[in-house]
Design an enzyme around this catalytic site. Structure first.
Site, PDB file in Angstrom:
ATOM      1  N   ARG A  80      68.984  16.645  24.743  1.00 42.48           N
ATOM      2  CA  ARG A  80      70.427  16.781  24.499  1.00 42.48           C
ATOM      3  C   ARG A  80      70.711  17.941  23.544  1.00 42.48           C
ATOM      4  O   ARG A  80      71.697  18.670  23.716  1.00 42.48           O
ATOM      5  CB  ARG A  80      71.009  15.472  23.964  1.00 42.48           C
ATOM      6  CG  ARG A  80      72.530  15.477  24.015  1.00 42.48           C
ATOM      7  CD  ARG A  80      73.125  14.123  23.729  1.00 42.48           C
ATOM      8  NE  ARG A  80      72.759  13.649  22.411  1.00 42.48           N
ATOM      9  CZ  ARG A  80      72.972  12.404  21.985  1.00 42.48           C
ATOM     10  NH1 ARG A  80      73.553  11.522  22.773  1.00 42.48           N
ATOM     11  NH2 ARG A  80      72.620  12.044  20.768  1.00 42.48           N
ATOM     12  N   LYS A 183      76.888  17.755  21.732  1.00 41.78           N
ATOM     13  CA  LYS A 183      77.063  17.219  20.375  1.00 41.78           C
ATOM     14  C   LYS A 183      77.281  18.353  19.375  1.00 41.78           C
ATOM     15  O   LYS A 183      76.418  18.643  18.538  1.00 41.78           O
ATOM     16  CB  LYS A 183      75.834  16.365  20.015  1.00 41.78           C
ATOM     17  CG  LYS A 183      76.108  15.311  18.960  1.00 41.78           C
ATOM     18  CD  LYS A 183      74.994  14.294  18.940  1.00 41.78           C
ATOM     19  CE  LYS A 183      75.020  13.422  17.722  1.00 41.78           C
ATOM     20  NZ  LYS A 183      76.269  12.678  17.525  1.00 41.78           N
ATOM     21  N   GLU A 219      85.940   7.670  24.845  1.00 43.54           N
ATOM     22  CA  GLU A 219      84.949   7.042  23.961  1.00 43.54           C
ATOM     23  C   GLU A 219      85.507   6.893  22.558  1.00 43.54           C
ATOM     24  O   GLU A 219      86.617   7.332  22.270  1.00 43.54           O
ATOM     25  CB  GLU A 219      83.651   7.837  23.950  1.00 43.54           C
ATOM     26  CG  GLU A 219      83.752   9.207  23.332  1.00 43.54           C
ATOM     27  CD  GLU A 219      82.398   9.903  23.239  1.00 43.54           C
ATOM     28  OE1 GLU A 219      81.395   9.231  22.979  1.00 43.54           O
ATOM     29  OE2 GLU A 219      82.369  11.127  23.406  1.00 43.54           O
TER      30      GLU A 219
HETATM   31  N1  PLP Z   1      79.530   9.473  21.243  1.00 44.89           N
HETATM   32  C1  PLP Z   1      79.655  10.248  20.162  1.00 44.89           C
HETATM   33  C2  PLP Z   1      80.887  11.060  20.017  1.00 44.89           C
HETATM   34  C3  PLP Z   1      78.636  10.271  19.197  1.00 44.89           C
HETATM   35  O1  PLP Z   1      78.745  11.027  18.110  1.00 44.89           O
HETATM   36  C4  PLP Z   1      77.487   9.490  19.388  1.00 44.89           C
HETATM   37  C5  PLP Z   1      76.384   9.543  18.423  1.00 44.89           C
HETATM   38  O2  PLP Z   1      75.406  10.179  18.614  1.00 44.89           O
HETATM   39  C6  PLP Z   1      77.409   8.695  20.528  1.00 44.89           C
HETATM   40  C7  PLP Z   1      78.444   8.709  21.429  1.00 44.89           C
HETATM   41  C8  PLP Z   1      76.205   7.851  20.779  1.00 44.89           C
HETATM   42  O3  PLP Z   1      75.140   8.588  21.278  1.00 44.89           O
HETATM   43  P1  PLP Z   1      73.641   8.123  21.025  1.00 44.89           P
HETATM   44  O4  PLP Z   1      73.544   6.751  21.570  1.00 44.89           O
HETATM   45  O5  PLP Z   1      72.818   9.076  21.785  1.00 44.89           O
HETATM   46  O6  PLP Z   1      73.425   8.159  19.578  1.00 44.89           O
HETATM   47  C1  COI Z   2      74.833   9.070  15.711  1.00 43.37           C
HETATM   48  O1  COI Z   2      75.018   7.927  16.140  1.00 43.37           O
HETATM   49  O2  COI Z   2      73.705   9.529  15.536  1.00 43.37           O
HETATM   50  C2  COI Z   2      75.938   9.938  15.392  1.00 43.37           C
HETATM   51  O3  COI Z   2      75.719  11.095  15.375  1.00 43.37           O
HETATM   52  C3  COI Z   2      77.253   9.346  15.139  1.00 43.37           C
HETATM   53  C4  COI Z   2      77.952   9.864  13.934  1.00 43.37           C
HETATM   54  C5  COI Z   2      77.261   9.588  12.654  1.00 43.37           C
HETATM   55  C6  COI Z   2      78.425  11.247  14.087  1.00 43.37           C
END
Ligand code: PLP
Ligand code: COI
Length: 339
Positions: A80, A183, A219
């Site tokens: 990612r 991200k 989301e």
């Molecule tokens: N959506 C957003 C906007 C986020 O910042 C995060 C955090 O990483 C997620 C979703 C969840 O992604 P992940 O499960 O890969 O941490």
């Molecule tokens: C995460 O879940 O790792 C995130 O990046 C979410 C937030 C702290 C920005």
């Protein structure tokens, strides 16, 4: 170091002993460096400072009952970050450099990994930014990739208890064909004003609608959304949603538990029919949603009346945590184990 009260950790910055850094210059990545200072010196015209040429990641390591440390889905985070880099024209961090840096940052800060019994974990924050000087808008020639780690507890104050969210059409997080699916820091800057508004009103986060039509669920500020109805796990399909690695894992686990799974657009009205709803992510893990208030229309969607998580949310939460801590077999090879 002062004694850490592992069980009452929140999700906030704690300085640990070391961080790791790597510079991209003259078209190639250099050696991995170890630093103890948490300060960074960069050029004042760096693209990361002016034009948001910056992306980050978030992953966690868990100490098991067996004393082993497990890093959850490291390769997915590496992929990612590469997508984010491609999306805003940064130098890509090769997957092996990403893995080496994560392992090094964890090993160097081993004493900060919370003990098994505490339910806490070590959060790993990789960061990539343009450090090369450009004043005209264009991609930098130089980049810095770095990682720091910190011990953390729950992201939302409630922990694994239903938390409330709000919907508003006054702000968007990401444009329909913009950067919501990667991200990058700019998405989070765009979410700050509405996020603060939510906190002031007593909500833990904003649940964003699609920014084009304001008809579909996108989301939450820092996590993906899912709903449960008729023995089905349903999560939004949208270009402006970050593809959550936790969500992807839950889709797999829900299927294994005998639920149907659907990734498709979710009309706002549909959430009225959901028996349970939740937010999921690395930091959020699973946060059951108690209630969602649409502050523009005054309509409320209630998922938990008794202050308890729904049965499916709870089952998914327990299963995911059991795999992460090594209490149950890691059938899909999601964990990287540090002996
Ligand atoms: N959506 C957003 C906007 C986020 O910042 C995060 C955090 O990483 C997620 C979703 C969840 O992604 P992940 O499960 O890969 O941490
Ligand atoms: C995460 O879940 O790792 C995130 O990046 C979410 C937030 C702290 C920005």
């Amino acid at each position: 170091m002062n004694e850490i009260d592992w069980s009452s950790l929140s999700f906030s910055y704690t300085k640990t002993d070391y961080n790791v850094r790597c510079y991209y210059r003259d078209g190639k990545w250099g050696e991995l460096e170890v630093h103890s200072s948490d300060q960074v010196s960069i050029h004042m015209a760096a693209t990361g400072l002016h034009y948001g040429q910056e992306a980050f990641e978030g992953l966690k390591a868990f100490k098991g009952k067996d004393g082993k440390v497990r890093i959850f889905r490291l390769e997915e985070n590496a992929k990612r970050l590469a997508k984010s880099a491609e999306g805003i024209m940064m130098a890509e961090v090769p997957a092996d450099l990403f893995a080496e840096a994560v392992l090094k940052a964890i090993k160097l800060n081993e004493r900060f990994i919370p003990p098994y019994e505490t339910g806490a974990s070590l959060y790993i924050r990789p960061l990539l930014m343009g450090t090369g000087a450009k004043v005209g808008v264009s991609p930098a020639d130089e980049y810095l990739f770095m990682i720091f780690v910190m011990p953390v507890g729950p992201y939302f104050k409630a922990g694994f208890k239903p938390t409330n969210m709000m919907i508003t059409r006054q702000f968007d997080r990401a444009a329909p064909q913009g950067t919501g699916h990667i991200k990058v820091g700019g998405n989070y800057a765009a979410s700050l004003r509405s996020g603060e508004m939510a906190h002031e009103k007593g909500y833990s986060a904003v649940l964003f609608l699609d920014s084009k039509e304001k008809k579909y669920i996108d989301e939450c500020g820092p996590a993906n959304f899912f709903g449960i109805k008729n023995n089905t796990y349903i999560t939004p399909e949208s270009h402006s949603v970050l593809p959550s690695i936790t969500n992807k894992s839950l889709v797999q686990l829900a299927g294994d538990m005998g639920l149907k799974t659907e990734r498709r657009p979710i009309l706002l009205e549909e959430i009225e029919t959901f028996e349970e709803a939740g937010a999921c992510g690395t930091a959020a893990v699973i946060s059951p949603i108690g209630q969602i208030d649409d502050i523009d229309t005054g309509k409320s969607y209630v998922f938990s009346k008794d202050g308890k998580p729904g049965a499916v949310c709870e089952k998914l939460y327990n299963k995911l945590r059991a795999i992460q801590y090594g209490d149950e077999p890691d059938t899909y090879g999601w964990n990287t184990i540090i002996e």
